[in-house]
Design an enzyme around this catalytic site. Structure first.
Site, short mmCIF file in Angstrom:
data_model
loop_
_atom_site.label_atom_id
_atom_site.label_comp_id
_atom_site.label_asym_id
_atom_site.label_seq_id
_atom_site.Cartn_x
_atom_site.Cartn_y
_atom_site.Cartn_z
N GLY A 156 12.75 69.27 9.95
CA GLY A 156 11.78 68.19 9.90
C GLY A 156 10.69 68.19 10.87
O GLY A 156 10.43 69.04 11.36
N ARG A 157 10.28 66.93 11.15
CA ARG A 157 9.20 66.96 12.07
C ARG A 157 9.49 67.55 13.37
O ARG A 157 8.84 68.07 13.93
CB ARG A 157 8.70 65.26 12.19
CG ARG A 157 8.18 64.62 10.94
CD ARG A 157 8.05 63.26 11.22
NE ARG A 157 9.32 62.74 10.90
CZ ARG A 157 9.61 61.85 9.99
NH1 ARG A 157 8.65 61.34 9.23
NH2 ARG A 157 10.87 61.34 9.62
N ILE A 158 10.50 67.04 14.02
CA ILE A 158 11.19 67.68 15.32
C ILE A 158 11.38 69.25 15.32
O ILE A 158 10.90 70.04 16.12
CB ILE A 158 12.24 66.91 15.82
CG1 ILE A 158 12.23 65.53 15.65
CG2 ILE A 158 12.88 67.64 17.01
CD1 ILE A 158 13.44 64.65 16.27
N ARG A 179 17.43 72.33 3.98
CA ARG A 179 18.05 72.25 2.64
C ARG A 179 16.94 72.52 1.61
O ARG A 179 17.23 73.12 0.74
CB ARG A 179 18.22 70.65 2.40
CG ARG A 179 19.73 70.19 2.53
CD ARG A 179 19.85 68.75 2.58
NE ARG A 179 18.60 68.17 3.55
CZ ARG A 179 18.80 66.83 3.64
NH1 ARG A 179 19.30 66.02 2.91
NH2 ARG A 179 17.78 66.30 4.21
N ILE A 238 20.42 69.02 19.57
CA ILE A 238 19.68 67.61 20.11
C ILE A 238 19.82 66.91 18.86
O ILE A 238 19.18 65.88 18.75
CB ILE A 238 18.42 68.02 20.44
CG1 ILE A 238 17.41 68.67 19.43
CG2 ILE A 238 18.25 68.51 22.00
CD1 ILE A 238 16.03 68.69 19.39
N ALA A 239 20.66 67.17 17.95
CA ALA A 239 20.74 66.33 16.59
C ALA A 239 21.76 65.19 16.32
O ALA A 239 21.42 64.14 16.83
CB ALA A 239 21.01 67.37 15.39
N ARG A 240 22.95 65.59 16.25
CA ARG A 240 24.10 64.76 16.35
C ARG A 240 25.37 65.18 16.62
O ARG A 240 25.51 66.44 16.26
CB ARG A 240 24.28 63.90 14.87
CG ARG A 240 23.29 62.65 14.83
CD ARG A 240 23.50 61.54 15.66
NE ARG A 240 22.50 60.27 15.42
CZ ARG A 240 21.24 60.18 16.24
NH1 ARG A 240 20.89 61.29 16.90
NH2 ARG A 240 20.74 59.30 15.81
N GLU A 269 30.95 60.91 21.09
CA GLU A 269 30.31 60.53 22.39
C GLU A 269 30.66 59.06 22.56
O GLU A 269 30.47 58.37 21.48
CB GLU A 269 28.87 61.03 22.36
CG GLU A 269 27.98 60.49 21.50
CD GLU A 269 26.65 60.90 21.15
OE1 GLU A 269 26.38 62.30 21.17
OE2 GLU A 269 25.68 60.18 21.40
N HIS A 287 22.86 62.36 25.52
CA HIS A 287 22.21 61.78 24.53
C HIS A 287 20.70 61.28 25.13
O HIS A 287 20.35 60.20 24.88
CB HIS A 287 22.96 60.95 23.82
CG HIS A 287 22.32 60.55 22.44
ND1 HIS A 287 23.19 60.42 21.10
CD2 HIS A 287 21.01 60.85 21.85
CE1 HIS A 287 22.48 60.42 20.15
NE2 HIS A 287 21.15 60.64 20.62
N ILE A 288 19.85 62.20 25.59
CA ILE A 288 18.64 61.40 26.32
C ILE A 288 17.44 62.32 25.81
O ILE A 288 16.34 62.31 26.27
CB ILE A 288 18.58 61.64 27.81
CG1 ILE A 288 18.99 63.25 28.23
CG2 ILE A 288 19.70 60.71 28.15
CD1 ILE A 288 18.89 63.46 29.64
#
Ligand code: GLV
Length: 343
Positions: A156-158, A179, A238-240, A269, A287-288
Protein backbone atom coordinates in the site's frame (compact mmCIF):
# COMPACT_ATOMS: atom_id res chain seq x y z
CA UNK A 1 -28.71 25.58 19.71
CA UNK A 2 -27.18 22.75 21.72
CA UNK A 3 -24.05 21.25 20.24
CA UNK A 4 -23.94 17.53 19.37
CA UNK A 5 -22.12 15.46 21.97
CA UNK A 6 -19.03 13.43 21.21
CA UNK A 7 -16.52 11.33 23.16
CA UNK A 8 -12.72 11.37 22.80
CA UNK A 9 -11.62 8.06 24.25
CA UNK A 10 -7.93 8.75 25.00
CA UNK A 11 -5.73 11.77 25.71
CA UNK A 12 -5.08 13.94 22.67
CA UNK A 13 -3.45 17.28 21.76
CA UNK A 14 -5.26 20.18 23.45
CA UNK A 15 -5.57 22.08 20.16
CA UNK A 16 -7.51 19.15 18.72
CA UNK A 17 -9.90 19.26 21.68
CA UNK A 18 -10.23 23.04 21.24
CA UNK A 19 -11.02 22.57 17.54
CA UNK A 20 -13.63 19.92 18.30
CA UNK A 21 -15.05 22.13 21.04
CA UNK A 22 -16.00 24.75 18.43
CA UNK A 23 -18.55 22.29 17.03
CA UNK A 24 -19.32 19.76 19.72
CA UNK A 25 -19.85 19.28 23.42
CA UNK A 26 -16.79 17.12 24.04
CA UNK A 27 -16.21 14.59 26.80
CA UNK A 28 -12.48 13.86 26.81
CA UNK A 29 -10.10 11.62 28.70
CA UNK A 30 -7.01 13.79 29.25
CA UNK A 31 -6.11 11.64 32.28
CA UNK A 32 -5.68 8.89 29.67
CA UNK A 33 -7.38 6.24 31.78
CA UNK A 34 -7.92 2.91 30.08
CA UNK A 35 -11.66 2.32 30.26
CA UNK A 36 -13.25 -1.10 30.44
CA UNK A 37 -15.85 -1.93 27.82
CA UNK A 38 -18.62 -1.15 30.35
CA UNK A 39 -17.04 2.24 31.15
CA UNK A 40 -16.71 3.04 27.48
CA UNK A 41 -20.36 2.13 26.83
CA UNK A 42 -21.43 4.25 29.80
CA UNK A 43 -19.50 7.26 28.46
CA UNK A 44 -20.87 6.75 24.94
CA UNK A 45 -24.38 7.23 26.25
CA UNK A 46 -25.98 10.12 24.33
CA UNK A 47 -22.89 10.62 22.13
CA UNK A 48 -23.24 10.92 18.35
CA UNK A 49 -19.59 10.33 17.58
CA UNK A 50 -16.35 9.09 19.08
CA UNK A 51 -12.71 9.78 18.36
CA UNK A 52 -11.18 6.37 19.01
CA UNK A 53 -7.72 4.83 18.95
CA UNK A 54 -6.53 1.29 18.29
CA UNK A 55 -7.04 0.53 22.00
CA UNK A 56 -10.84 0.47 21.80
CA UNK A 57 -12.63 -2.52 20.33
CA UNK A 58 -15.73 -1.38 18.45
CA UNK A 59 -18.02 -4.39 18.07
CA UNK A 60 -21.67 -5.43 17.93
CA UNK A 61 -22.10 -5.41 21.70
CA UNK A 62 -20.79 -1.85 22.05
CA UNK A 63 -22.74 -0.55 19.04
CA UNK A 64 -26.00 -2.16 20.17
CA UNK A 65 -25.56 -0.54 23.58
CA UNK A 66 -24.89 2.89 22.00
CA UNK A 67 -27.99 3.52 19.84
CA UNK A 68 -27.21 7.18 19.04
CA UNK A 69 -23.61 6.59 17.99
CA UNK A 70 -23.16 7.32 14.29
CA UNK A 71 -19.41 7.52 13.71
CA UNK A 72 -16.16 6.18 15.18
CA UNK A 73 -13.21 8.18 13.84
CA UNK A 74 -10.08 6.12 14.47
CA UNK A 75 -6.83 8.00 15.04
CA UNK A 76 -4.87 5.36 13.11
CA UNK A 77 -4.62 4.14 9.56
CA UNK A 78 -5.13 0.55 10.75
CA UNK A 79 -8.63 -0.30 11.91
CA UNK A 80 -8.50 -3.91 13.06
CA UNK A 81 -10.02 -2.69 16.35
CA UNK A 82 -13.21 -2.07 14.34
CA UNK A 83 -15.62 -4.86 13.47
CA UNK A 84 -16.37 -3.05 10.24
CA UNK A 85 -19.04 -5.53 9.13
CA UNK A 86 -20.93 -5.01 12.39
CA UNK A 87 -20.55 -1.24 12.05
CA UNK A 88 -21.95 -1.33 8.52
CA UNK A 89 -24.80 -3.60 9.54
CA UNK A 90 -25.71 -1.36 12.47
CA UNK A 91 -25.37 1.90 10.53
CA UNK A 92 -22.20 3.29 12.12
CA UNK A 93 -19.55 4.94 9.99
CA UNK A 94 -15.88 4.14 10.55
CA UNK A 95 -13.07 6.43 9.41
CA UNK A 96 -9.27 6.15 9.60
CA UNK A 97 -6.24 8.40 8.97
CA UNK A 98 -4.54 7.42 5.70
CA UNK A 99 -1.80 9.43 3.93
CA UNK A 100 -0.84 11.75 6.79
CA UNK A 101 1.41 9.11 8.38
CA UNK A 102 2.82 7.42 5.27
CA UNK A 103 6.26 9.04 5.11
CA UNK A 104 6.83 9.06 8.88
CA UNK A 105 5.96 5.38 9.16
CA UNK A 106 8.17 4.52 6.18
CA UNK A 107 11.05 6.38 7.87
CA UNK A 108 10.55 4.26 10.96
CA UNK A 109 10.47 1.04 8.95
CA UNK A 110 13.91 1.95 7.71
CA UNK A 111 15.07 2.91 11.20
CA UNK A 112 14.17 -0.58 12.44
CA UNK A 113 15.69 -2.24 9.38
CA UNK A 114 18.99 -0.41 9.85
CA UNK A 115 19.03 -0.89 13.62
CA UNK A 116 18.38 -4.62 13.36
CA UNK A 117 20.61 -5.37 10.37
CA UNK A 118 23.52 -3.27 11.68
CA UNK A 119 23.02 -4.42 15.29
CA UNK A 120 22.70 -0.89 16.65
CA UNK A 121 20.83 -1.60 19.89
CA UNK A 122 22.81 -4.77 20.55
CA UNK A 123 26.03 -2.72 20.33
CA UNK A 124 24.58 -0.01 22.54
CA UNK A 125 23.54 -2.46 25.27
CA UNK A 126 27.05 -3.95 25.21
CA UNK A 127 28.62 -0.53 25.56
CA UNK A 128 26.29 0.58 28.36
CA UNK A 129 26.98 -2.66 30.23
CA UNK A 130 30.67 -1.64 30.33
CA UNK A 131 31.72 -4.63 28.23
CA UNK A 132 33.51 -2.64 25.50
CA UNK A 133 37.24 -2.92 26.21
CA UNK A 134 38.86 -3.02 22.77
CA UNK A 135 38.27 -3.02 19.02
CA UNK A 136 37.84 -6.33 17.23
CA UNK A 137 37.63 -6.96 13.47
CA UNK A 138 34.24 -8.67 13.61
CA UNK A 139 32.66 -6.94 16.60
CA UNK A 140 28.92 -6.55 15.94
CA UNK A 141 29.44 -7.17 12.24
CA UNK A 142 25.97 -7.07 10.73
CA UNK A 143 24.34 -7.44 7.34
CA UNK A 144 24.90 -5.12 4.41
CA UNK A 145 21.93 -2.85 3.71
CA UNK A 146 22.93 -0.80 0.64
CA UNK A 147 22.83 -2.78 -2.57
CA UNK A 148 20.99 -5.73 -0.97
CA UNK A 149 17.54 -7.10 -1.82
CA UNK A 150 14.65 -5.47 0.01
CA UNK A 151 11.41 -7.46 0.19
CA UNK A 152 8.10 -5.81 1.04
CA UNK A 153 5.00 -7.76 1.96
CA UNK A 154 1.94 -5.49 1.58
CA UNK A 155 2.37 -2.77 -1.00
CA UNK A 156 0.00 0.00 0.00
CA UNK A 157 1.05 3.60 0.46
CA UNK A 158 3.55 2.84 3.24
CA UNK A 159 5.04 -0.14 1.40
CA UNK A 160 5.55 2.02 -1.68
CA UNK A 161 7.23 4.76 0.37
CA UNK A 162 9.61 2.18 1.88
CA UNK A 163 10.35 0.79 -1.58
CA UNK A 164 11.34 4.23 -2.86
CA UNK A 165 13.63 4.79 0.11
CA UNK A 166 15.30 1.44 -0.52
CA UNK A 167 15.75 1.90 -4.26
CA UNK A 168 16.72 5.57 -4.32
CA UNK A 169 18.47 6.00 -1.00
CA UNK A 170 20.19 2.65 -0.58
CA UNK A 171 20.45 1.35 -4.15
CA UNK A 172 18.56 -1.80 -3.16
CA UNK A 173 16.78 -4.17 -5.52
CA UNK A 174 13.20 -3.99 -4.35
CA UNK A 175 10.75 -6.89 -4.70
CA UNK A 176 7.23 -6.99 -3.31
CA UNK A 177 4.24 -9.22 -2.88
CA UNK A 178 0.69 -7.98 -2.44
CA UNK A 179 -2.82 -9.42 -2.71
CA UNK A 180 -3.03 -7.69 -6.07
CA UNK A 181 -0.23 -6.49 -8.29
CA UNK A 182 0.17 -2.72 -8.57
CA UNK A 183 -0.68 -0.90 -11.80
CA UNK A 184 2.44 -0.63 -14.03
CA UNK A 185 2.87 3.13 -13.46
CA UNK A 186 2.58 2.77 -9.64
CA UNK A 187 4.99 -0.17 -9.74
CA UNK A 188 7.48 1.87 -11.77
CA UNK A 189 7.14 4.84 -9.41
CA UNK A 190 7.85 2.49 -6.50
CA UNK A 191 10.94 1.08 -8.25
CA UNK A 192 9.74 -2.40 -7.22
CA UNK A 193 9.24 -5.74 -8.95
CA UNK A 194 6.26 -8.00 -8.20
CA UNK A 195 7.08 -11.59 -7.14
CA UNK A 196 5.18 -14.51 -5.59
CA UNK A 197 5.21 -14.80 -1.79
CA UNK A 198 7.62 -17.74 -1.78
CA UNK A 199 10.12 -15.95 -4.02
CA UNK A 200 9.85 -12.89 -1.79
CA UNK A 201 10.65 -14.95 1.31
CA UNK A 202 13.52 -16.82 -0.34
CA UNK A 203 15.17 -13.82 -2.04
CA UNK A 204 14.86 -10.97 0.46
CA UNK A 205 17.92 -9.95 2.48
CA UNK A 206 15.59 -7.71 4.48
CA UNK A 207 11.86 -8.25 4.60
CA UNK A 208 9.50 -5.49 5.77
CA UNK A 209 5.87 -6.29 6.63
CA UNK A 210 3.35 -3.55 5.90
CA UNK A 211 0.13 -5.46 5.29
CA UNK A 212 -3.13 -4.90 7.18
CA UNK A 213 -4.12 -7.40 9.87
CA UNK A 214 -7.13 -9.59 9.16
CA UNK A 215 -8.10 -13.21 9.64
CA UNK A 216 -6.42 -13.87 6.28
CA UNK A 217 -3.12 -12.27 7.31
CA UNK A 218 -3.04 -13.89 10.79
CA UNK A 219 0.38 -15.59 11.09
CA UNK A 220 1.20 -14.77 7.45
CA UNK A 221 4.76 -15.20 8.72
CA UNK A 222 4.91 -18.43 10.74
CA UNK A 223 7.41 -21.26 11.11
CA UNK A 224 7.03 -22.43 7.49
CA UNK A 225 7.58 -18.95 6.04
CA UNK A 226 10.51 -18.23 8.37
CA UNK A 227 12.11 -21.49 7.24
CA UNK A 228 12.09 -20.21 3.64
CA UNK A 229 13.98 -17.04 4.55
CA UNK A 230 17.76 -16.68 4.36
CA UNK A 231 19.47 -17.35 7.69
CA UNK A 232 21.26 -14.01 7.17
CA UNK A 233 18.01 -12.09 6.65
CA UNK A 234 16.35 -9.37 8.72
CA UNK A 235 12.59 -9.25 9.36
CA UNK A 236 10.85 -5.96 10.18
CA UNK A 237 7.22 -5.75 11.35
CA UNK A 238 5.66 -2.28 11.45
CA UNK A 239 2.21 -3.56 10.46
CA UNK A 240 0.29 -5.30 13.25
CA UNK A 241 0.88 -7.89 15.90
CA UNK A 242 -0.55 -11.26 14.90
CA UNK A 243 0.79 -11.08 11.34
CA UNK A 244 3.94 -12.77 12.67
CA UNK A 245 3.82 -15.86 14.86
CA UNK A 246 6.00 -14.30 17.58
CA UNK A 247 6.88 -17.63 19.19
CA UNK A 248 8.04 -19.12 15.86
CA UNK A 249 10.04 -15.94 15.23
CA UNK A 250 11.74 -16.14 18.63
CA UNK A 251 12.62 -19.75 17.90
CA UNK A 252 14.13 -18.88 14.49
CA UNK A 253 16.09 -15.93 15.94
CA UNK A 254 17.26 -17.95 18.93
CA UNK A 255 18.52 -20.85 16.81
CA UNK A 256 20.32 -18.79 14.14
CA UNK A 257 17.79 -19.55 11.41
CA UNK A 258 17.17 -15.81 11.01
CA UNK A 259 19.82 -13.16 11.70
CA UNK A 260 17.78 -10.32 13.20
CA UNK A 261 14.39 -8.69 13.54
CA UNK A 262 13.00 -5.24 14.22
CA UNK A 263 9.51 -5.26 15.73
CA UNK A 264 7.21 -2.34 16.51
CA UNK A 265 4.07 -4.44 16.96
CA UNK A 266 3.36 -7.65 18.86
CA UNK A 267 0.76 -10.33 19.39
CA UNK A 268 -1.14 -9.31 22.52
CA UNK A 269 0.69 -5.95 22.90
CA UNK A 270 1.52 -4.19 25.15
CA UNK A 271 2.59 -7.57 26.49
CA UNK A 272 5.64 -8.84 24.60
CA UNK A 273 6.45 -12.51 24.40
CA UNK A 274 9.16 -13.27 27.04
CA UNK A 275 11.12 -15.33 24.53
CA UNK A 276 11.51 -12.24 22.33
CA UNK A 277 12.52 -10.09 25.32
CA UNK A 278 15.30 -12.55 26.12
CA UNK A 279 16.92 -12.32 22.66
CA UNK A 280 19.70 -9.91 21.73
CA UNK A 281 19.20 -10.00 17.97
CA UNK A 282 15.82 -8.29 17.98
CA UNK A 283 15.13 -4.57 18.20
CA UNK A 284 11.87 -3.93 20.08
CA UNK A 285 9.88 -0.68 20.04
CA UNK A 286 6.47 0.11 21.59
CA UNK A 287 4.25 0.69 18.51
CA UNK A 288 5.71 4.10 17.66
CA UNK A 289 6.17 3.98 13.87
CA UNK A 290 3.95 7.04 13.31
CA UNK A 291 5.12 8.83 16.45
CA UNK A 292 6.39 12.28 15.53
CA UNK A 293 4.52 15.25 16.93
CA UNK A 294 3.58 16.72 13.50
CA UNK A 295 2.33 13.36 12.26
CA UNK A 296 0.39 12.48 15.40
CA UNK A 297 -1.19 15.98 15.28
CA UNK A 298 -2.11 15.47 11.63
CA UNK A 299 -3.67 12.09 12.49
CA UNK A 300 -5.70 13.55 15.37
CA UNK A 301 -6.81 16.51 13.23
CA UNK A 302 -7.88 14.19 10.42
CA UNK A 303 -9.93 12.15 12.89
CA UNK A 304 -11.47 15.42 14.12
CA UNK A 305 -12.22 16.54 10.54
CA UNK A 306 -13.98 13.23 9.94
CA UNK A 307 -16.24 13.86 12.95
CA UNK A 308 -16.95 17.44 11.91
CA UNK A 309 -17.39 16.61 8.21
CA UNK A 310 -19.75 13.74 8.89
CA UNK A 311 -21.81 14.95 11.82
CA UNK A 312 -22.24 18.52 10.54
CA UNK A 313 -22.21 18.13 6.76
CA UNK A 314 -22.72 14.43 6.09
CA UNK A 315 -19.34 14.36 4.33
CA UNK A 316 -16.57 12.42 6.07
CA UNK A 317 -13.02 12.86 4.72
CA UNK A 318 -11.81 9.27 4.81
CA UNK A 319 -14.72 6.85 5.27
CA UNK A 320 -14.05 3.12 5.53
CA UNK A 321 -17.64 1.97 4.93
CA UNK A 322 -19.21 4.77 2.83
CA UNK A 323 -22.15 2.48 2.05
CA UNK A 324 -23.41 3.42 5.51
CA UNK A 325 -24.06 7.01 4.41
CA UNK A 326 -27.83 7.38 4.12
CA UNK A 327 -28.51 3.69 4.91
CA UNK A 328 -31.78 3.01 6.79
CA UNK A 329 -29.84 1.89 9.88
CA UNK A 330 -27.84 5.10 9.88
CA UNK A 331 -30.93 7.24 9.33
CA UNK A 332 -32.53 5.44 12.27
CA UNK A 333 -29.55 6.31 14.49
CA UNK A 334 -29.75 9.92 13.36
CA UNK A 335 -33.46 9.94 14.14
CA UNK A 336 -32.81 8.70 17.68
CA UNK A 337 -30.23 11.45 18.15
CA UNK A 338 -32.52 14.23 16.98
CA UNK A 339 -35.66 12.73 18.46
CA UNK A 340 -37.11 12.44 14.94
CA UNK A 341 -38.47 8.98 14.18
CA UNK A 342 -36.99 7.58 10.95
CA UNK A 343 -39.19 6.94 7.90
C1 GLV B 1 -0.76 2.68 13.65
O1 GLV B 1 -0.43 1.58 13.92
C2 GLV B 1 -1.79 3.01 12.73
O2 GLV B 1 -2.49 2.10 12.27
O3 GLV B 1 -1.97 4.20 12.46
Amino acid sequence: MTKPRILVTRAVFSEVLDHLGEYFEVQSNQADEIWSKAQLVERLHGKLGALTTGSERIDTELLAASPMLQICANMAVGFNNFDLDAMTELGVLGTNTPDVLTQTTADFGFALLLAAARRVTEGEHYLRAGEWRRWRYDMFAGAEVHGSTLGILGMGRIGQAIARRGAMGFEMQVIYHNRSRLAPDVEAHSCARYVGKEELLRSADHLVLVLPYSQQSHHAIGAAELAMMKSTATLVNIARGGIVDDLALADALGHGRLAAAGLDVFEGEPTVHPELLALKNVVLTPHIASATIPTRKAMAMLAAENLIGFLLLGQPVSPLNPQVLGSPQQVQRKGRATGTPAG
